[in-house]
Design a protein around this motif. Structure first.
Motif, short mmCIF file in Angstrom:
data_model
loop_
_atom_site.label_atom_id
_atom_site.label_comp_id
_atom_site.label_asym_id
_atom_site.label_seq_id
_atom_site.Cartn_x
_atom_site.Cartn_y
_atom_site.Cartn_z
N ASN A 166 0.80 -1.23 0.00
CA ASN A 166 0.00 0.00 0.00
C ASN A 166 0.84 1.27 0.00
N ALA A 167 2.14 1.12 -0.16
CA ALA A 167 3.03 2.28 -0.10
C ALA A 167 2.70 3.30 -1.18
N GLU A 168 2.29 2.83 -2.35
CA GLU A 168 2.03 3.74 -3.46
C GLU A 168 0.53 3.98 -3.67
N GLY A 216 -0.64 6.84 2.58
CA GLY A 216 0.62 7.21 3.23
C GLY A 216 0.44 7.59 4.69
N GLU A 217 -0.63 8.30 5.02
CA GLU A 217 -0.83 8.77 6.39
C GLU A 217 -1.16 7.62 7.34
N PHE A 218 -1.45 6.45 6.80
CA PHE A 218 -1.71 5.28 7.63
C PHE A 218 -0.53 4.30 7.61
N VAL A 219 0.12 4.20 6.46
CA VAL A 219 1.23 3.27 6.32
C VAL A 219 2.46 3.74 7.10
N GLU A 220 2.79 5.01 7.00
CA GLU A 220 4.01 5.50 7.64
C GLU A 220 3.99 5.36 9.16
#
Length: 591
Positions: A472-474, A479-483
């Motif tokens: 799900n990085a891209e 992004g606001e959940f993965v990071e």
């Protein structure tokens, strides 16, 4: 009086949008389409709200009574128990050959949350029976299964687990209960057990006690413990009930909460018992029940948090108090509702984000159990074994904390019994203690589960999180959940590496940080669940869902967890890395 509404919409969302159970290759899951699960959940929700919830305060205020050795449950309990039996709810996920409905464990978990939230003390009677029946199913002989399971699955007979004795709790190797072999292959069980939930009551014609005891001449300590079936009433060869066994209730404990469940001192005076499983292998058999019970207790933490939150939310919307600092929101009233105030919102968001995240975590754990049992998935079995102390320990700690926060919303009214909020806190408190106190769960996690099978299972969890983050990085908006999830997972890995580096040369360093590690792990698990829910809701919005507000709300709540709760992993890591010295430096005499 408090009320309860089953969160069926959210349950369906987790089952289908997040876990996508109907598409799973686990046997039995292909039948679990939305309409089928909705029918089950709606009916369970009605029973929870209309039958069990009104009895919750009755059980709390009246409690169980003991007269002349007979224990009477609170008014209404017997009728409610009969309704549960008629509906087949106690055996929803038990094998059809013994009268169950054969549904997957995940469905038993889903409806179990409803029943436990509505009335935890009541639901324990059937919950303990389920655990005892599962243990007989796993370790009993064909005759034992045929004798006991049909009656227990139907809850015509209920079940218990008997471990604790007055002089020993967690250290079961110290137990004194003895089982003397008899010529006919049975045993005479003598001893006293305490804290036995549902040990005696008037809702079933027989109670099947599973009792840990030592056979004379066996190994010392825990290696000499065996497990026995000791029925309250002996069963004749034809399955009919015979003579009363030499087992009796000495008293009912007076306790802080769960007053509607009879917590008993049980006396075994040469009672006839039958070996369950192998001699001196009792803990192996009992752990079948204990592990199931620990997942059920984790569910109790979630369930009490859920019902407390529901009532606190309603109160916050209704109670007028003060004015919104940004401008009046209720110009026709003397004050604005509590929910306009930021600190009340913070409190409610903490409750909401915990309950919804915990529900997803628990149901995911249930799918792992189904994968292990229904398709023989060893990796799933190892992963849920690793997760069991996290589910039990983290969810019950946080669940109790959330009931206290819900009580806080009410101010002084939360401390007054008529509002019912104190019952949720009192009932939730036991979940942190029984089925292995949470400190023991933390020790089990760090001392046993991390290194189990060479650390394979914790590495599998790290890979699972890493895989989700990479996948799900891209993805737009993720992004606001993965990071935050990646940062939290790194904290967890760093803590695990610390234990590996320090544990051998200084075991106290690992043990002193075990409780923080359990909570760190729990936050990462809920962070993973919220990231999965964020992905599911974004996909639903992109597809043009007919309920955009529901999914937008999910995303807002996910952001709250990621920004306000998940960063706690850094605090837990700092405590772990401080080592044992700050904890152990003070001499015992100087406390």
């Amino acid at each position: 009086m408090p009320s309860y509404t089953a969160p069926s919409k959210d349950m369906q969302y987790v089952l289908h949008d997040v876990l996508n159970i109907a598409a799973s290759d686990i046997p039995g899951y292909s039948d679990l389409d939305r309409d089928f699960t909705a029918a089950i959940l709606d009916e369970a929700g009605k029973i929870a709200a209309e039958v069990l919830s009104p009895l919750n305060p009755v059980g709390d205020t009246v409690g169980c009574k003991m007269e002349n050795g007979v224990v009477y449950t609170p008014p209404g309990f017997k009728d409610a128990f009969a309704q549960m039996k008629v509906g087949g709810w106690p055996g929803i996920d038990m094998p059809e050959e013994f009268g169950g409905q054969g549904l997957p464990y995940v469905m038993g978990t889903a409806v179990g949350e409803y029943f436990s939230a509505a009335n935890q003390a009541f639901t324990m009677y059937q919950g303990l029976t389920h655990g005892a029946a599962s243990t007989i199913l796993a370790h009993g002989t064909a005759d034992q299964k045929a004798t006991y399971l049909p009656k227990m699955v139907a809850c015509d007979w209920t079940g218990t687990m008997n471990l604790t004795e007055p002089h020993c709790g967690t250290d079961l190797g110290l137990m004194r209960t003895r089982a003397e072999p008899q010529a006919d292959g049975s045993y005479k069980v003598t001893g006293q057990k305490i804290f036995i939930s549902a040990g005696e009551h008037d809702m079933a014609e027989n109670i099947v006690h599973l009792v840990l005891a030592k056979i004379p001449g066996g190994p010392e300590g825990i290696k000499g413990v065996s497990l026995f079936i000791v029925p309250k009433v002996l069963v004749n060869d034809d399955g009919s009930l015979g003579a009363r066994n030499a087992v009796s209730c000495g008293k009912i404990e007076e306790k802080m909460g769960i007053h509607g469940n009879a917590t008993c001192v049980m006396n075994y005076d040469g009672a006839t018992g039958y070996l369950l499983g192998e001699a001196h292998k009792g803990m192996r058999a009992m752990f079948t029940m204990m592990n199931e019970a620990r997942l059920g207790v984790g569910m109790q933490g979630l369930a009490q948090a859920e019902i407390a939150f529901q009532n606190a939310l309603a109160y916050a919307k209704d109670r007028l108090q003060g004015r919104d600092v940004t401008g009046v929101k209720n110009p026709d009233g003397p004050a604005d509702p509590l929910i306009v105030h930021p600190d009340i919102r913070r409190n409610l968001m903490e409750q909401k984000s915990f309950a919804e995240g915990a529900r997803a975590f628990l149901l995911w754990g249930a799918t792992l159990i189904d994968a292990a049992h229904r398709k023989g998935d060893g990796a799933a079995d190892g992963l849920v074994s690793l997760m069991t102390p996290v589910i039990k320990g983290f969810l019950t700690d946080k669940g109790f904390e959330m009931t206290v926060q819900a009580q806080q919303i009410y101010g002084g009214h939360g401390y007054i019994e008529e509002w019912g909020m104190s019952q949720f806190a009192r009932d939730a408190r036991i979940a942190m203690i029984y089925e292995g106190a949470n400190g023991v769960q933390a020790l089990d996690l760090v001392g046993r589960k991390l290194a189990q099978d060479g650390g394979k299972h914790v590495m599998a969890f790290f890979d699972l999180v890493k895989g989700f983050c990479n996948d799900n990085a891209e993805t737009a908006g993720m992004g606001e959940f993965v990071e935050p999830l990646k940062r939290a997972s790194k904290d967890l890995q760093t803590a695990a590496m610390y234990f590996m580096a320090e544990g051998m040369k200084n075991p106290n360093a690992a043990l002193a940080g075990s409780y923080d590690f359990m909570h760190l792990f729990g936050h990462v698990c809920l962070g993973l669940m919220w990231a999965k829910m964020a992905r599911a809701s974004q996909a639903a919005l992109a597809a043009g869902t007919d309920d955009p507000v529901f999914h937008q709300t999910k995303l807002v709540t996910a952001r709250f967890y990621m920004t306000r709760q998940l960063p706690m992993t850094a605090t837990h890591l700092a405590r772990i890395q401080a080592g044992a010295e700050p904890v152990m430096a003070l001499e015992a005499a100087n406390f």
